[in-house]
Design an enzyme around this catalytic site. Structure first.
Site, short mmCIF file in Angstrom:
data_model
loop_
_atom_site.label_atom_id
_atom_site.label_comp_id
_atom_site.label_asym_id
_atom_site.label_seq_id
_atom_site.Cartn_x
_atom_site.Cartn_y
_atom_site.Cartn_z
N HIS A 24 6.05 47.88 21.46
CA HIS A 24 6.32 46.56 22.21
C HIS A 24 6.75 47.14 23.61
O HIS A 24 7.71 46.32 24.19
CB HIS A 24 7.13 45.58 21.53
CG HIS A 24 6.89 44.25 21.54
ND1 HIS A 24 6.35 43.52 21.00
CD2 HIS A 24 7.34 43.21 22.68
CE1 HIS A 24 6.29 42.10 21.35
NE2 HIS A 24 6.81 42.00 22.76
N ARG B 3 10.59 47.34 24.08
CA ARG B 3 11.57 46.38 24.35
C ARG B 3 11.98 45.65 23.02
O ARG B 3 12.83 44.84 23.01
CB ARG B 3 10.48 45.10 24.80
CG ARG B 3 10.13 45.37 26.38
CD ARG B 3 9.07 44.20 26.91
NE ARG B 3 9.65 43.07 26.99
CZ ARG B 3 9.89 42.52 27.93
NH1 ARG B 3 10.38 43.30 29.13
NH2 ARG B 3 10.18 41.33 28.07
N ARG C 26 0.15 54.19 32.28
CA ARG C 26 0.48 53.90 33.76
C ARG C 26 -0.80 54.40 34.49
O ARG C 26 -1.11 54.28 35.72
CB ARG C 26 1.68 54.45 34.17
CG ARG C 26 2.81 53.59 33.77
CD ARG C 26 3.01 52.11 34.05
NE ARG C 26 4.31 51.63 33.83
CZ ARG C 26 4.49 51.15 32.64
NH1 ARG C 26 3.17 51.31 31.78
NH2 ARG C 26 5.62 50.72 32.07
#
Length: 382
Positions: free
Chosen positions: A278, A281, A313
Site C-alpha cells: 500500500h 501507508r 518511480r
C-alpha cells in the site's frame, strides 16, 4: 508546467509547490517512521542489470496481454482515492491519460468521480478496485454498478482493513479532519489550488459512495468518516469466496505480501494477485513487494497473473520488476504528482516519462519485447 519535467521527481517538486501542505502530505506520507516508504525506493538498488550486447533491439514492442486484454505496455494507473483534493476532475484526467496511452485504469472505491462518470470516458480497460464494506448491500451495489459500467476486472484490496498511522498527514490537523490554523493559513497561500480545486464545485466528495452516504455527510470529513466506519474489519478468506460468487469477471486480490497468501488467493478463486504494501501507508516495517516477488512467482508458477506496486518511480524500476516475474506494474504516486503539478498535461507527462524510460531500458538490455525479460538480466547485490 513551469519547466519541462525530465523525471518523476521533477513532477513531485512541482506538485509540492502547487499543493497546500496538507494535500501534499496526504499524497506523500507513509505510516509511522516511514521505514517501509523509504525501503520501497531503496530496494531497487539491490538488483543491477547485466546488459547483453550486439543484439538488434532497434525495433521494440512493449505490448502485453493481461487478464484477457491487450495493453500497449505492462502498466496500469493504480487505484488512488480522493484525487479531487489535488485538482478538480483529477480522476477523469487520469482515466483519459490511460485511454490515450492504451494502458489500464483502475478506479478506486473512494475516487472523487463515480463509476458512471469514468465509464462515460469509454475506456477500453476500465477496472474497479473494491474496498469491502460492512453493509453487504453497499458492497453488492458497487459490484452491480461496476458490472453495468462495463468494468471487466475487479481488484479487491485486502491490506487496508485497519488504517495505517500516517503521522505526516495527521500533523496538519488540530483534530480529525479539522485543519490546524497553520494549515488553513497555508491553504490561503495557495490561491491557485483553491481556484483549480475548490472553485469549480466546492469541497470534493466520494462519488461512488454518494448513493449510500447521508446527505449531510456527502463531502469532506463526513464522507471520510462514513468510509472509515464502514470498513469491514472481519474480512477473511470466506468473504473473498463470497465476492468470487458475486463477480463473474476477472478477479484480482491486491495487498498480498506473504507467499502462502498468494497461494491461498489463487486457491480461493482469484485469477491473479497484486503484490503491494500500500505504498508504505499501512504497516510500517513491512517488506517491499519487490523483495517477495521472485519467491511468489516461483511458488505460483509461470501462468499465474502477478501484478505489483509500491515505490515505482523509474522505468528501470518497472523493468526490474518485469524481469523478476511481474506481469505488469501499477503506478500510483507518479501519476498523482503529474496531475497535481499540471492537470491532464502533467499526468500525460508522467506516463510519457515512465514509458520512455521503460522503452529505453529494454533497448539497452538488447530486448525487442517484454517477453524477453528475465532474471538472467539481473544480479542481486549482497
Amino acid at each position: 508546467m513551469k519547466r519541462a519535467a525530465l523525471n518523476i521527481d521533477d513532477l513531485r517538486q512541482q506538485a509540492k509547490c502547487a499543493l497546500p501542505r496538507f494535500a501534499f502530505s496526504y499524497v506523500e506520507g507513509g505510516a509511522d517512521d516511514e521505514q517501509t516508504l523509504k525501503d520501497n525506493r531503496a530496494i531497487f538498488a539491490r538488483w543491477r542489470f547485466i546488459p547483453p550486447v550486439l543484439n538488434d533491439s532497434s525495433q521494440r514492442d512493449l505490448s502485453v496481454t493481461l487478464c484477457g486484454q491487450r495493453l500497449s505496455a505492462p502498466l496500469l494507473i493504480a487505484p488512488t482515492g480522493y484525487n479531487g483534493m489535488l485538482r478538480y476532475g483529477a480522476d477523469a484526467m487520469l482515466a483519459r491519460t490511460a485511454k490515450r496511452a492504451g494502458i489500464g485504469y483502475i478506479q478506486s472505491t473512494v475516487s472523487t468521480a463515480s463509476i458512471e462518470e469514468i465509464a462515460a470516458q469509454k475506456l477500453p480497460q476500465h477496472w474497479f478496485q473494491l474496498y469491502v464494506l460492512k453493509d453487504r448491500a453497499v458492497t453488492t451495489g458497487l459490484l452491480d454498478r461496476a458490472k453495468a459500467a462495463g468494468c471487466t476486472t475487479l481488484v479487491v484490496s485486502v491490506d487496508a482493513v485497519h488504517f495505517g498511522n500516517r503521522e505526516k498527514d495527521k500533523r496538519n490537523y488540530r483534530r480529525p479532519m479539522k485543519l490546524s490554523l497553520l494549515s488553513m493559513i497555508d491553504v490561503a497561500l495557495h490561491p491557485g489550488w483553491v481556484w483549480r480545486t475548490l472553485k469549480p464545485a466546492g469541497m470534493p466528495g466520494f462519488g461512488n459512495l454518494k448513493p449510500y452516504v447521508p446527505a449531510d455527510k456527502q463531502r469532506g470529513a463526513g464522507g471520510a468518516s462514513y468510509f472509515s466506519e464502514q470498513m469491514d474489519t472481519r474480512l477473511n478468506w470466506e468473504t473473498l469466496r463470497w465476492i468470487r460468487s458475486q463477480w463473474q469477471g476477472v478477479l484480482l486480490i491486491k495487498g498480498i505480501l506473504a507467499p502462502e497468501d498468494a497461494r491461498l488467493a489463487l486457491a480461493s478463486g482469484a485469477d491473479g494477485i497484486v503484490l503491494s504494501n500500500h505504498g508504505g501507508r499501512q504497516l510500517d516495517g513491512s517488506v517491499s513487494a519487490m523483495e517477495v516477488l521472485p519467491e511468489i512467482r516461483q511458488l505460483c508458477g509461470a501462468q499465474a497473473t502477478i501484478l505489483i506496486d509500491s515505490g515505482f518511480r523509474r522505468g528501470t524500476d518497472v523493468v526490474k520488476a518485469l524481469a523478476l516475474g511481474a506481469d505488469a506494474v501499477l503506478l500510483g504516486r507518479p501519476m498523482l504528482y503529474g496531475v497535481a503539478a499540471a492537470g491532464e498535461a502533467g499526468a500525460q507527462r508522467a506516463l510519457e516519462i515512465i514509458l520512455q524510460e521503460v522503452d529505453r531500458t529494454i533497448a539497452q538490455l538488447g530486448c525487442t519485447s517484454v517477453s524477453q525479460l528475465g532474471p538472467h538480466l539481473l544480479r542481486r547485490q549482497p
